[in-house]
Each structure stands twice: as structure tokens, then as C-alpha cells.
Write a protein that holds these residues in place. Structure first.
Motif, PDB file in Angstrom:
ATOM      1  N   LEU A 146      32.574  28.096 -21.980  1.00 40.21           N
ATOM      2  CA  LEU A 146      32.436  26.879 -22.768  1.00 40.21           C
ATOM      3  C   LEU A 146      30.961  26.493 -22.835  1.00 40.21           C
ATOM      4  CD1 LEU A 146      35.431  24.697 -21.532  1.00 40.21           C
ATOM      5  CD2 LEU A 146      35.381  26.460 -23.310  1.00 40.21           C
ATOM      6  N   LYS A 147      30.579  25.851 -23.914  1.00 41.22           N
ATOM      7  CA  LYS A 147      29.171  25.473 -24.080  1.00 41.22           C
ATOM      8  C   LYS A 147      28.993  23.959 -24.162  1.00 41.22           C
ATOM      9  CE  LYS A 147      28.175  29.850 -26.389  1.00 41.22           C
ATOM     10  NZ  LYS A 147      27.682  30.521 -27.614  1.00 41.22           N
ATOM     11  N   VAL A 148      30.063  23.229 -23.878  1.00 37.38           N
ATOM     12  CA  VAL A 148      30.004  21.775 -23.908  1.00 37.38           C
ATOM     13  C   VAL A 148      29.271  21.273 -22.671  1.00 37.38           C
ATOM     14  CG1 VAL A 148      31.364  19.652 -23.885  1.00 37.38           C
ATOM     15  CG2 VAL A 148      32.156  21.640 -25.198  1.00 37.38           C
ATOM     16  N   GLY A 149      28.335  20.365 -22.861  1.00 36.22           N
ATOM     17  CA  GLY A 149      27.626  19.781 -21.741  1.00 36.22           C
ATOM     18  C   GLY A 149      26.400  20.581 -21.345  1.00 36.22           C
ATOM     19  N   SER A 150      25.577  19.969 -20.520  1.00 36.72           N
ATOM     20  CA  SER A 150      24.384  20.623 -19.996  1.00 36.72           C
ATOM     21  C   SER A 150      23.998  19.941 -18.698  1.00 36.72           C
ATOM     22  CB  SER A 150      23.221  20.524 -20.996  1.00 36.72           C
ATOM     23  OG  SER A 150      22.900  19.165 -21.249  1.00 36.72           O
ATOM     24  N   CYS A 171      29.030  19.341 -14.672  1.00 37.11           N
ATOM     25  CA  CYS A 171      29.367  20.162 -13.505  1.00 37.11           C
ATOM     26  C   CYS A 171      29.913  21.528 -13.907  1.00 37.11           C
ATOM     27  CB  CYS A 171      30.362  19.420 -12.616  1.00 37.11           C
ATOM     28  SG  CYS A 171      29.609  18.071 -11.690  1.00 37.11           S
ATOM     29  N   GLY A 172      30.571  21.591 -15.070  1.00 41.43           N
ATOM     30  CA  GLY A 172      30.988  22.903 -15.563  1.00 41.43           C
ATOM     31  C   GLY A 172      29.791  23.806 -15.795  1.00 41.43           C
ATOM     32  N   ARG A 173      28.755  23.256 -16.424  1.00 34.30           N
ATOM     33  CA  ARG A 173      27.547  24.039 -16.665  1.00 34.30           C
ATOM     34  C   ARG A 173      26.794  24.297 -15.359  1.00 34.30           C
ATOM     35  NH1 ARG A 173      30.357  23.677 -19.842  1.00 34.30           N
ATOM     36  NH2 ARG A 173      30.773  25.662 -18.826  1.00 34.30           N
ATOM     37  N   ALA A 174      26.827  23.349 -14.425  1.00 30.54           N
ATOM     38  CA  ALA A 174      26.188  23.555 -13.124  1.00 30.54           C
ATOM     39  C   ALA A 174      26.844  24.704 -12.375  1.00 30.54           C
ATOM     40  CB  ALA A 174      26.241  22.274 -12.296  1.00 30.54           C
ATOM     41  N   ASN A 175      28.164  24.848 -12.508  1.00 31.59           N
ATOM     42  CA  ASN A 175      28.841  25.959 -11.847  1.00 31.59           C
ATOM     43  C   ASN A 175      28.512  27.298 -12.487  1.00 31.59           C
ATOM     44  OD1 ASN A 175      30.623  25.192  -9.499  1.00 31.59           O
ATOM     45  ND2 ASN A 175      31.208  23.608 -10.950  1.00 31.59           N
ATOM     46  N   ASP A 176      28.251  27.301 -13.809  1.00 30.55           N
ATOM     47  CA  ASP A 176      27.749  28.525 -14.443  1.00 30.55           C
ATOM     48  C   ASP A 176      26.436  28.952 -13.777  1.00 30.55           C
ATOM     49  OD1 ASP A 176      29.862  28.402 -16.207  1.00 30.55           O
ATOM     50  OD2 ASP A 176      28.673  27.728 -17.919  1.00 30.55           O
ATOM     51  N   LEU A 177      25.544  27.983 -13.603  1.00 27.75           N
ATOM     52  CA  LEU A 177      24.245  28.275 -12.991  1.00 27.75           C
ATOM     53  C   LEU A 177      24.400  28.638 -11.523  1.00 27.75           C
ATOM     54  CD1 LEU A 177      22.069  25.454 -14.608  1.00 27.75           C
ATOM     55  CD2 LEU A 177      22.321  27.834 -15.354  1.00 27.75           C
ATOM     56  N   LYS A 261      23.164  31.219 -22.991  1.00 27.42           N
ATOM     57  CA  LYS A 261      22.208  30.301 -22.376  1.00 27.42           C
ATOM     58  C   LYS A 261      22.762  29.504 -21.200  1.00 27.42           C
ATOM     59  CE  LYS A 261      23.047  26.516 -25.664  1.00 27.42           C
ATOM     60  NZ  LYS A 261      22.406  25.615 -26.653  1.00 27.42           N
ATOM     61  N   THR A 262      24.087  29.376 -21.087  1.00 27.64           N
ATOM     62  CA  THR A 262      24.638  28.606 -19.972  1.00 27.64           C
ATOM     63  C   THR A 262      24.433  29.302 -18.620  1.00 27.64           C
ATOM     64  OG1 THR A 262      26.841  29.578 -20.253  1.00 27.64           O
ATOM     65  CG2 THR A 262      26.383  27.527 -21.430  1.00 27.64           C
ATOM     66  N   PHE A 263      24.005  30.578 -18.656  1.00 32.33           N
ATOM     67  CA  PHE A 263      23.723  31.326 -17.429  1.00 32.33           C
ATOM     68  C   PHE A 263      22.225  31.581 -17.253  1.00 32.33           C
ATOM     69  CE2 PHE A 263      28.030  32.542 -18.754  1.00 32.33           C
ATOM     70  CZ  PHE A 263      28.747  32.207 -17.616  1.00 32.33           C
ATOM     71  N   ASP A 264      21.403  30.752 -17.862  1.00 35.72           N
ATOM     72  CA  ASP A 264      19.955  30.936 -17.834  1.00 35.72           C
ATOM     73  C   ASP A 264      19.437  31.079 -16.401  1.00 35.72           C
ATOM     74  OD1 ASP A 264      17.108  29.426 -17.592  1.00 35.72           O
ATOM     75  OD2 ASP A 264      17.264  30.502 -19.500  1.00 35.72           O
ATOM     76  N   PRO A 265      18.809  32.199 -16.050  1.00 38.98           N
ATOM     77  CA  PRO A 265      18.371  32.418 -14.669  1.00 38.98           C
ATOM     78  C   PRO A 265      17.304  31.448 -14.186  1.00 38.98           C
ATOM     79  CG  PRO A 265      17.593  34.181 -16.108  1.00 38.98           C
ATOM     80  CD  PRO A 265      18.561  33.382 -16.900  1.00 38.98           C
ATOM     81  N   ASP A 266      16.414  31.019 -15.086  1.00 40.60           N
ATOM     82  CA  ASP A 266      15.381  30.054 -14.689  1.00 40.60           C
ATOM     83  C   ASP A 266      16.006  28.710 -14.315  1.00 40.60           C
ATOM     84  OD1 ASP A 266      13.287  31.858 -15.066  1.00 40.60           O
ATOM     85  OD2 ASP A 266      13.074  31.323 -17.183  1.00 40.60           O
ATOM     86  N   LYS A 267      16.968  28.263 -15.114  1.00 39.88           N
ATOM     87  CA  LYS A 267      17.663  27.015 -14.796  1.00 39.88           C
ATOM     88  C   LYS A 267      18.509  27.164 -13.528  1.00 39.88           C
ATOM     89  CE  LYS A 267      17.826  25.007 -19.431  1.00 39.88           C
ATOM     90  NZ  LYS A 267      18.695  24.506 -20.530  1.00 39.88           N
TER      91      LYS A 267
END
Length: 299
Positions: A146-150, A171-177, A261-267
Motif C-alpha cells: 500500500l502507498k497510503v500515508g508516509s 505506522c504502516g509505512r514505518a513498518n515497510d522501512l 519508494k515505501t522501502f527507501d533505504p535512506d529513509k
């Protein structure tokens, strides 16, 4: 604690509701030892009763704990480490929606603490137990694909702007990272799997959701949601055969491209460092944090 030959030790956060509960019972049926972490004593007792009915009462262990608290996560990891020298799988399901902004015992925003930070801490905190297992895996039930949120690094604790949907999406995007960070700078040999089961017939995380949204979700779950046993089936099997890759993301049975982009290594590296500093600032040093290598990076 001695294990039967071929059996595994499975730790499940949110292990008394929904997908966590379903995974616990499915693995107990296979002869495994299961440690289920939850906040509700009655629900823990209900799963214990079901485990006994399966003839697995001695292999089920319930830990009552509020994982939004760093101190409690530290206590839980200590209990698990004292009783289980090896952990074959960590299944991360704990999440609860909060209509109003509230804070954890350490003063961090509740959703961030439970849905993201507890998963960061459990994954690193059990590293010695993973390394003592043959083929360990961490399965994080979140929303990859999913790409909702950041992740809002400027307002990570939602002090300026809060809504339940925004907090959950962040938090969904945080868990991707988190998954990306584990793959890039692993603290153990465990493989990491992010899994989005889709809309599932479980209401365990909506206890605090107000009407009419709660009724709408309840009705939708009856007519459109996937049954829990079908939603968890791929992950139940994956515990026996973890992927070879350091990180795998699955969205409703389909692999997710880790190049999005939700798995961006720098982020991912930035969030890992911010998480470490938040723990140090709000709680202090703890064995839950990954060790730093000689370059000052977690490893």
C-alpha cells in the motif's frame, strides 16, 4: 525449556485476537510451543482453554503485557529469553486503533509505540534467541504494497496533527522501512517478512473505534472479509520454510516490488536511527536496541 524433536518455538504479539490467535492455534496443532502476548487476561485464558482442547495446554504460554510501553517490552523479552533459549519465529500482530491521541508510559504517541516501536524492539531484542534457532523468521503483519500515508519525520509523534487513519497509515509505512532496515543492517540471522493479508474478518484492533465507523467495519467484515484461517495460511506455512532473501514483502499472496519508494533505504536508515534516539531519550539504554558496529551503525 526442552523442545520435542522437530517442534518450534513461536512468539506472537497480539496472540489472543484475530490473526495472532489463529496463527497460535494453527502452530499448536502442529506440535509447536507458542508464547502469545496480549493485554486481555480473559482472552488469554480463552486461548489457553482452546489449546488444552487440542492437547497442547502445556505448550501454550500467555504473557499479559501492554507492548506500547518500552519497559514492558523489555520485561517480556527478559521472560522469553529466560524460558526459551531459541525462538524460531516472531509473529508481529499487535495493533490497536485510538480515535484520540494518547501517549504510552514513556510519553510517546500510542499508535507509534504499539504498531511500530514494539515491533522494532521485539525484533532486535530477541536476536540471541533467533541466532540459536536453525532457520528463524520474523513475520510482520502490516500493509506492504500500500502507498497510503508516509513517515512524517517532522511530526513523528503526531503532536501537531493527529487522526486515527493518519496514525495507522504512518505506522504502516514505518513498518515497510523497518523491514528494509532489518535487511540492510541485520542484528540476527532471522529472515524478515512483511505481510498484508487484505481485509480480514477480525475485529480485534477496533475496540476503541467510535460509531458509526465501528458498525460499518463490522458489517463489511461479515460480507467482504477474508476468513482468518485463509488469511494466515501462507504465513503459517512460511514459518516452516522461510524465504532465502533477507526481506520479503507480500500483499495478498503476491510479492511486492522492494524497489518502490515505501522501502527507501535512506529513509529506513533514518527511521532506525531516530527510533534508537527516541528510546534512549524517553527510556534509556536497553538490551532491546541493536548493538552498534565500529562505524557507529546498528549491526
Amino acid at each position: 525449556m526442552l523442545q520435542q524433536p522437530g517442534s518450534k518455538t513461536i512468539v506472537i504479539s497480539g496472540g489472543t485476537d484475530g490473526m495472532g490467535r489463529g496463527t497460535a492455534l494453527a502452530r499448536l496443532e502442529r506440535g509447536d510451543t507458542v508464547v502469545a502476548i496480549g493485554t486481555n487476561e480473559a482472552k488469554g485464558a480463552a486461548v489457553a482453554t482452546e489449546a488444552a482442547r487440542l492437547g497442547a495446554g502445556s505448550r501454550f504460554h500467555f504473557l499479559r503485557a501492554d507492548l506500547s510501553s518500552i519497559a514492558t517490552v523489555e520485561q517480556v523479552v527478559g521472560q522469553i529469553a529466560a524460558e526459551h533459549p531459541a525462538v524460531d519465529a516472531l509473529v508481529l500482530c499487535a495493533n490497536r486503533q485510538s480515535p484520540q491521541r494518547r501517549e504510552s508510559a514513556e510519553g510517546l504517541e500510542f499508535t507509534f509505540s504499539l504498531y511500530y516501536l514494539s515491533r522494532y524492539l521485539l525484533g532486535h531484542g530477541l536476536r540471541e534467541q533467533f541466532d540459536a534457532a536453525d532457520n528463524p523468521v520474523i513475520i510482520n503483519f502490516a500493509s506492504p504494497g500500500l502507498k497510503v500515508g508516509s513517515v512524517n519525520f517532522d511530526d513523528l509523534q503526531a503532536e501537531r496533527r493527529y487522526s486515527v487513519l493518519r496514525a495507522q497509515a504512518q505506522c504502516g509505512r514505518a513498518n515497510d522501512l523497518l523491514g528494509r532496515a532489518f535487511a540492510e543492517q541485520p542484528s540476527s540471522k532471522a529472515r524478515y517478512v512483511l505481510y498484508h493479508p487484505g481485509f480480514t474478518a477480525t475485529l480485534g484492533s477496533i475496540g476503541d473505534v467510535k460509531e458509526p465507523v465501528r458498525t460499518i467495519i463490522t458489517l463489511l467484515s461479515k460480507v467482504a472479509a477474508k476468513p482468518v484461517d485463509k488469511a494466515i495460511a501462507p504465513m503459517v506455512e512460511l514459518i516452516d520454510n522461510p524465504p532465502a532473501e533477507r526481506l520479503t514483502a507480500i500483499d495478498r499472496s503476491k510479492k511486492v516490488d522492494l524497489g518502490i519508494k515505501t522501502f527507501d533505504p535512506d529513509k529506513a536508515r533514518r527511521l532506525a536511527e531516530v527510533s534508537r534516539q527516541l528510546v534512549l531519550k524517553n527510556y534509556g539504554d536497553t538490551r532491546l536496541l541493536p548493538a552498534l558496529d565500529t562505524s557507529g551503525n546498528p549491526g
